[in-house]
Write a protein that holds these residues in place. Structure first.
Motif, PDB file in Angstrom:
ATOM      1  N   ALA A  20       0.844  -1.199   0.000  1.00  0.00           N
ATOM      2  CA  ALA A  20       0.000   0.000   0.000  1.00  0.00           C
ATOM      3  C   ALA A  20       0.873   1.240   0.000  1.00  0.00           C
ATOM      4  O   ALA A  20       1.777   1.374   0.814  1.00  0.00           O
ATOM      5  CB  ALA A  20      -0.898   0.002   1.227  1.00  0.00           C
ATOM      6  N   LEU A  21       0.603   2.124  -0.933  1.00  0.00           N
ATOM      7  CA  LEU A  21       1.297   3.406  -1.016  1.00  0.00           C
ATOM      8  C   LEU A  21       0.257   4.521  -0.954  1.00  0.00           C
ATOM      9  O   LEU A  21      -0.876   4.340  -1.396  1.00  0.00           O
ATOM     10  CB  LEU A  21       2.100   3.506  -2.315  1.00  0.00           C
ATOM     11  N   PRO A  22       0.634   5.676  -0.425  1.00  0.00           N
ATOM     12  CA  PRO A  22      -0.344   6.761  -0.307  1.00  0.00           C
ATOM     13  C   PRO A  22      -0.557   7.499  -1.628  1.00  0.00           C
ATOM     14  O   PRO A  22       0.355   7.614  -2.435  1.00  0.00           O
ATOM     15  CB  PRO A  22       0.301   7.698   0.711  1.00  0.00           C
ATOM     16  N   TYR A  23      -1.784   7.933  -1.852  1.00  0.00           N
ATOM     17  CA  TYR A  23      -1.983   8.930  -2.895  1.00  0.00           C
ATOM     18  C   TYR A  23      -2.474  10.198  -2.216  1.00  0.00           C
ATOM     19  O   TYR A  23      -3.208  10.164  -1.246  1.00  0.00           O
ATOM     20  CB  TYR A  23      -2.892   8.454  -4.034  1.00  0.00           C
ATOM     21  N   HIS A  24      -1.983  11.297  -2.717  1.00  0.00           N
ATOM     22  CA  HIS A  24      -2.228  12.591  -2.095  1.00  0.00           C
ATOM     23  C   HIS A  24      -3.207  13.409  -2.932  1.00  0.00           C
ATOM     24  O   HIS A  24      -3.262  13.276  -4.144  1.00  0.00           O
ATOM     25  CB  HIS A  24      -0.908  13.362  -1.950  1.00  0.00           C
ATOM     26  N   HIS A  25      -3.959  14.237  -2.253  1.00  0.00           N
ATOM     27  CA  HIS A  25      -4.848  15.179  -2.911  1.00  0.00           C
ATOM     28  C   HIS A  25      -4.712  16.516  -2.187  1.00  0.00           C
ATOM     29  O   HIS A  25      -4.736  16.557  -0.957  1.00  0.00           O
ATOM     30  CB  HIS A  25      -6.300  14.700  -2.876  1.00  0.00           C
ATOM     31  N   ILE A  26      -4.580  17.567  -2.940  1.00  0.00           N
ATOM     32  CA  ILE A  26      -4.304  18.883  -2.365  1.00  0.00           C
ATOM     33  C   ILE A  26      -5.329  19.302  -1.311  1.00  0.00           C
ATOM     34  O   ILE A  26      -5.001  19.962  -0.333  1.00  0.00           O
ATOM     35  CB  ILE A  26      -4.180  19.946  -3.484  1.00  0.00           C
ATOM     36  N   PHE A  27      -6.591  18.890  -1.470  1.00  0.00           N
ATOM     37  CA  PHE A  27      -7.615  19.324  -0.525  1.00  0.00           C
ATOM     38  C   PHE A  27      -7.935  18.276   0.535  1.00  0.00           C
ATOM     39  O   PHE A  27      -8.770  18.512   1.397  1.00  0.00           O
ATOM     40  CB  PHE A  27      -8.899  19.697  -1.266  1.00  0.00           C
ATOM     41  N   ALA A  28      -7.311  17.120   0.495  1.00  0.00           N
ATOM     42  CA  ALA A  28      -7.668  16.054   1.430  1.00  0.00           C
ATOM     43  C   ALA A  28      -6.579  15.742   2.446  1.00  0.00           C
ATOM     44  O   ALA A  28      -6.857  15.120   3.464  1.00  0.00           O
ATOM     45  CB  ALA A  28      -8.013  14.790   0.659  1.00  0.00           C
ATOM     46  N   ASP A  29      -5.352  16.126   2.203  1.00  0.00           N
ATOM     47  CA  ASP A  29      -4.241  15.694   3.052  1.00  0.00           C
ATOM     48  C   ASP A  29      -4.051  16.508   4.322  1.00  0.00           C
ATOM     49  O   ASP A  29      -3.548  16.011   5.309  1.00  0.00           O
ATOM     50  CB  ASP A  29      -2.922  15.717   2.266  1.00  0.00           C
ATOM     51  N   ALA A  49      -1.117  -0.963  -4.442  1.00  0.00           N
ATOM     52  CA  ALA A  49      -2.439  -0.363  -4.278  1.00  0.00           C
ATOM     53  C   ALA A  49      -2.238   1.032  -3.710  1.00  0.00           C
ATOM     54  O   ALA A  49      -1.410   1.233  -2.822  1.00  0.00           O
ATOM     55  CB  ALA A  49      -3.297  -1.198  -3.337  1.00  0.00           C
ATOM     56  N   LEU A  50      -2.963   1.988  -4.242  1.00  0.00           N
ATOM     57  CA  LEU A  50      -2.895   3.347  -3.720  1.00  0.00           C
ATOM     58  C   LEU A  50      -4.087   3.586  -2.805  1.00  0.00           C
ATOM     59  O   LEU A  50      -5.224   3.308  -3.163  1.00  0.00           O
ATOM     60  CB  LEU A  50      -2.884   4.368  -4.849  1.00  0.00           C
ATOM     61  N   ILE A  51      -3.781   4.097  -1.618  1.00  0.00           N
ATOM     62  CA  ILE A  51      -4.769   4.357  -0.577  1.00  0.00           C
ATOM     63  C   ILE A  51      -4.656   5.847  -0.228  1.00  0.00           C
ATOM     64  O   ILE A  51      -3.555   6.391  -0.222  1.00  0.00           O
ATOM     65  CB  ILE A  51      -4.453   3.507   0.682  1.00  0.00           C
ATOM     66  N   PRO A  52      -5.769   6.514   0.098  1.00  0.00           N
ATOM     67  CA  PRO A  52      -5.660   7.923   0.481  1.00  0.00           C
ATOM     68  C   PRO A  52      -4.638   8.115   1.607  1.00  0.00           C
ATOM     69  O   PRO A  52      -4.632   7.380   2.591  1.00  0.00           O
ATOM     70  CB  PRO A  52      -7.074   8.283   0.948  1.00  0.00           C
ATOM     71  N   ALA A  53      -3.787   9.111   1.451  1.00  0.00           N
ATOM     72  CA  ALA A  53      -2.718   9.362   2.420  1.00  0.00           C
ATOM     73  C   ALA A  53      -3.217   9.494   3.857  1.00  0.00           C
ATOM     74  O   ALA A  53      -2.599   8.938   4.771  1.00  0.00           O
ATOM     75  CB  ALA A  53      -1.911  10.591   2.004  1.00  0.00           C
ATOM     76  N   PRO A  54      -4.345  10.189   4.119  1.00  0.00           N
ATOM     77  CA  PRO A  54      -4.783  10.302   5.511  1.00  0.00           C
ATOM     78  C   PRO A  54      -5.075   8.948   6.170  1.00  0.00           C
ATOM     79  O   PRO A  54      -4.860   8.781   7.360  1.00  0.00           O
ATOM     80  CB  PRO A  54      -6.054  11.154   5.426  1.00  0.00           C
ATOM     81  N   ILE A  55      -5.554   7.986   5.404  1.00  0.00           N
ATOM     82  CA  ILE A  55      -5.813   6.654   5.965  1.00  0.00           C
ATOM     83  C   ILE A  55      -4.498   5.988   6.346  1.00  0.00           C
ATOM     84  O   ILE A  55      -4.362   5.431   7.432  1.00  0.00           O
ATOM     85  CB  ILE A  55      -6.611   5.782   4.965  1.00  0.00           C
TER      86      ILE A  55
END
Length: 113
Positions: free
Chosen positions: A13-22, A88-94
């Protein structure tokens, strides 16, 4: 460092980042909340076919960072063929809530809920 035994068929599992979610405090600003995309797991088509899930289908994700630290959560699937196999990419905050961000693996199965 703790070593963990990764079950056959699991993915890194690796993080994916989003400018408004991290950014944690962004969740308190109504204008920003509207820009946050829904949390999804991102896999390539081949990995999705292995677990027989299509775009938007729910995947039961078991996050494993230590043998005694397993968390299960359902996430909808987003297909992204730019992602390599066994990733697998998982949202970074998780992932940030897990203790060892650099070594997290996941096991996937179709969520029939």
């Amino acid at each position: 460092a703790d070593s963990i035994s990764i079950p056959e068929g699991c993915l890194q599992a690796l993080p994916y980042h989003h400018i408004f979610a991290d950014e944690e405090l962004s969740g308190y600003a109504p204008a920003i909340i509207k820009q946050v995309p829904p949390s999804t797991i991102r896999l390539n088509t081949k990995q999705a076919q292995i677990i027989n899930v299509t775009e938007g289908g729910l995947v039961s994700v078991t996050l494993i960072s230590k043998p005694e630290d397993k968390r299960i959560l359902p996430l909808p699937l987003t297909i992204d063929d730019s992602i390599p196999d066994r990733i697998a990419l998982i949202p970074a905050p998780i992932l940030q809530r897990c203790k060892q961000l650099s070594k997290i693996y996941i096991c996937l199965e179709k969520n029939n809920a």
